[in-house]
Motif scaffolding. Structure first.
Motif, short mmCIF file in Angstrom:
data_model
loop_
_atom_site.label_atom_id
_atom_site.label_comp_id
_atom_site.label_asym_id
_atom_site.label_seq_id
_atom_site.Cartn_x
_atom_site.Cartn_y
_atom_site.Cartn_z
N SER A 71 0.83 -1.20 0.00
CA SER A 71 0.00 0.00 0.00
C SER A 71 0.87 1.26 0.00
CB SER A 71 -0.91 0.00 1.23
OG SER A 71 -1.69 1.17 1.28
N GLN A 72 0.57 2.17 -0.92
CA GLN A 72 1.26 3.46 -1.04
C GLN A 72 2.68 3.31 -1.61
OE1 GLN A 72 -0.70 6.11 -0.50
NE2 GLN A 72 -2.25 4.60 0.08
N ALA A 73 3.03 2.12 -2.09
CA ALA A 73 4.38 1.91 -2.65
C ALA A 73 4.25 1.53 -4.11
CB ALA A 73 5.13 0.84 -1.87
N ARG A 74 3.98 2.52 -4.95
CA ARG A 74 3.79 2.25 -6.37
C ARG A 74 5.14 2.01 -7.04
NH1 ARG A 74 -0.61 2.67 -9.48
NH2 ARG A 74 -0.27 2.70 -11.73
N PHE A 107 -13.18 2.52 -5.77
CA PHE A 107 -12.49 1.50 -4.99
C PHE A 107 -10.97 1.69 -5.06
CE2 PHE A 107 -16.31 -1.14 -6.40
CZ PHE A 107 -17.06 -0.75 -5.31
N ASP A 108 -10.46 2.03 -6.23
CA ASP A 108 -9.01 2.16 -6.40
C ASP A 108 -8.72 2.95 -7.67
OD1 ASP A 108 -6.30 1.97 -6.52
OD2 ASP A 108 -6.19 -0.21 -6.64
N GLU A 109 -8.63 4.26 -7.52
CA GLU A 109 -8.42 5.12 -8.69
C GLU A 109 -7.09 4.84 -9.38
OE1 GLU A 109 -8.89 9.19 -7.64
OE2 GLU A 109 -10.93 8.92 -6.82
N SER A 110 -6.10 4.33 -8.65
CA SER A 110 -4.79 4.08 -9.25
C SER A 110 -4.86 2.99 -10.32
CB SER A 110 -3.79 3.69 -8.17
OG SER A 110 -4.07 2.41 -7.63
#
Length: 379
Positions: A71-74, A107-110
């Motif tokens: 999470s938060q580690a793209r 749910f998950d814009e990324s």
């Protein structure tokens, strides 16, 4: 240098039987099949291991897992794609449809960035020859999403496109037909109950406004084109009948037995998830794939989110559903290849592509030992 390879002392999983025998590969294709062992100089002794066709995966979300390993580690996109490619290759998957999501329901814009980057990287990495497995494109279209159709219009002509699926993740239908389960999941994830209720109401309104127009536009866009269509998380036999009437040929991950039975009655191919079989049930509380298989309602196995589960799932079909080994293996090879119109692969037959996987059993579980794509070793 000869372009011939001889693989001998193997248990060949053919479409109708398991044959102790030998394969001659030539020019990237299967040239000959013969029973028994070969004494040809340079023949590779497979020591009695199984040899199956290369796995064809119609749906994997594994790229998303590499893009966001924590999470938060793209992760950088191309690097993530190469990691994904390496993982599917060592899992025996020689043809993979990267399932990329178009449209966001909050749910998950990324995921939308992952889709855009993924389409770009698929084309560039394929052109460079850097990929081990053959990657094709599966567009997952979220019908109630306001941004789905513009994204689809952006990608629908991509030359790697091989499959399109229609999805609806609104609470109360499909995967989330049990709205109470959806509520509990969101609250467990940290959302306030009142916020969850507001969101459910908003999504219901959005579905009422956009799902049907988006569905009609999608069907119009692909009418007459050689792109197989699937629906995702079917839950209602009446919906299944409508899908079949609209020319949709696959039912992907039906959530209950009545929907799967209706799909079979309509002549649709039923797709189940490999993790469901390997774990012994659905992670979201829907029908167990083993129960579908015991009723003869599984045509195709997809990795969903765990590529190494594909071959193990095929083996489990033998034990849990009484299938023959060739029939179980066909759910991850011949059947998906046929459904996608890829008639040059999926079976061990002369003239077809030499996409092959060597397997050794460990405690009854198949373990990948080697993988060939077009006669070239890739793992």
């Amino acid at each position: 240098m000869s372009d011939e390879t001889v693989l001998t002392n193997a248990r060949l999983v053919l479409p109708d039987r398991v044959l102790p025998g030998t394969l001659l590969l030539r020019g990237g294709t299967i040239a000959e099949i013969s029973p028994g062992r070969s004494a040809a100089p340079g023949a590779l002794d497979l020591e009695g291991d199984f040899l199956i066709p290369g796995v064809v995966d119609v749906h994997t979300d594994n790229l998303e897992r590499q893009v966001l390993p924590r999470s938060q580690a793209r992760w950088p996109s191309a690097s993530a794609f190469l990691a994904h490619d390496g993982q599917v290759a060592v899992a025996g998957v020689t043809t993979v449809l990267d399932a990329l999501c178009l449209g966001d329901l909050g749910f998950d814009e990324s995921r939308l960035q992952t889709a855009r980057d993924g389409v770009r990287d698929l084309g560039a990495l394929t052109a460079s020859g850097a990929l081990k497995s053959e990657h094709l494109l599966h567009l997952r279209c979220e019908l109630p999403a306001t941004d789905m159709l513009p994204m689809l219009e952006e990608f629908h002509a991509d030359p790697h496109l091989r499959m399109v699926s229609l999805m609806d993740h609104t609470p109360g239908v499909g995967q989330y037909v049990d709205a109470d389960r959806y509520r509990a999941m969101r609250v467990k994830g940290g959302a306030k109950p009142e916020a969850v209720e507001r969101r459910i109401a908003e999504l219901a309104e959005q579905r009422a406004a956009y799902a049907e127009p988006n569905r009609r536009a999608l069907l119009d866009l692909f009418r007459g084109r050689d792109v197989p269509l699937a629906t995702h998380d079917d839950w209602d036999p009446a919906i299944v009948a409508r899908n079949a009437a609209d020319g949709i040929g696959m039912s992907e991950f039906p959530v209950n037995l009545p929907a799967a039975r209706a799909a079979r009655a309509e002549g649709m191919a039923v797709i189940a998830g490999a993790p469901n079989l390997v774990r012994g049930g659905s992670h979201s509380g829907n029908v167990a794939a083993a129960d579908l298989a015991r009723e003869g309602l599984v045509d195709i196995i997809a990795s969903d989110y765990v590529p190494p589960a594909m071959i193990e799932a095929a083996w489990r079909l033998v034990e849990e559903a009484g299938m023959t080994l060739p029939a179980g293996v066909a759910t991850i090879t011949a059947n998906p290849a046929r459904a996608l119109g890829l008639h040059d692969r999926g079976r061990i037959e002369p003239g077809l592509r030499a996409d092959l996987v060597r397997l050794r059993e460990f405690g009854g579980m198949p373990v990948v030992q080697a993988v060939w794509r077009g006669g070239a070793r890739i793992a």
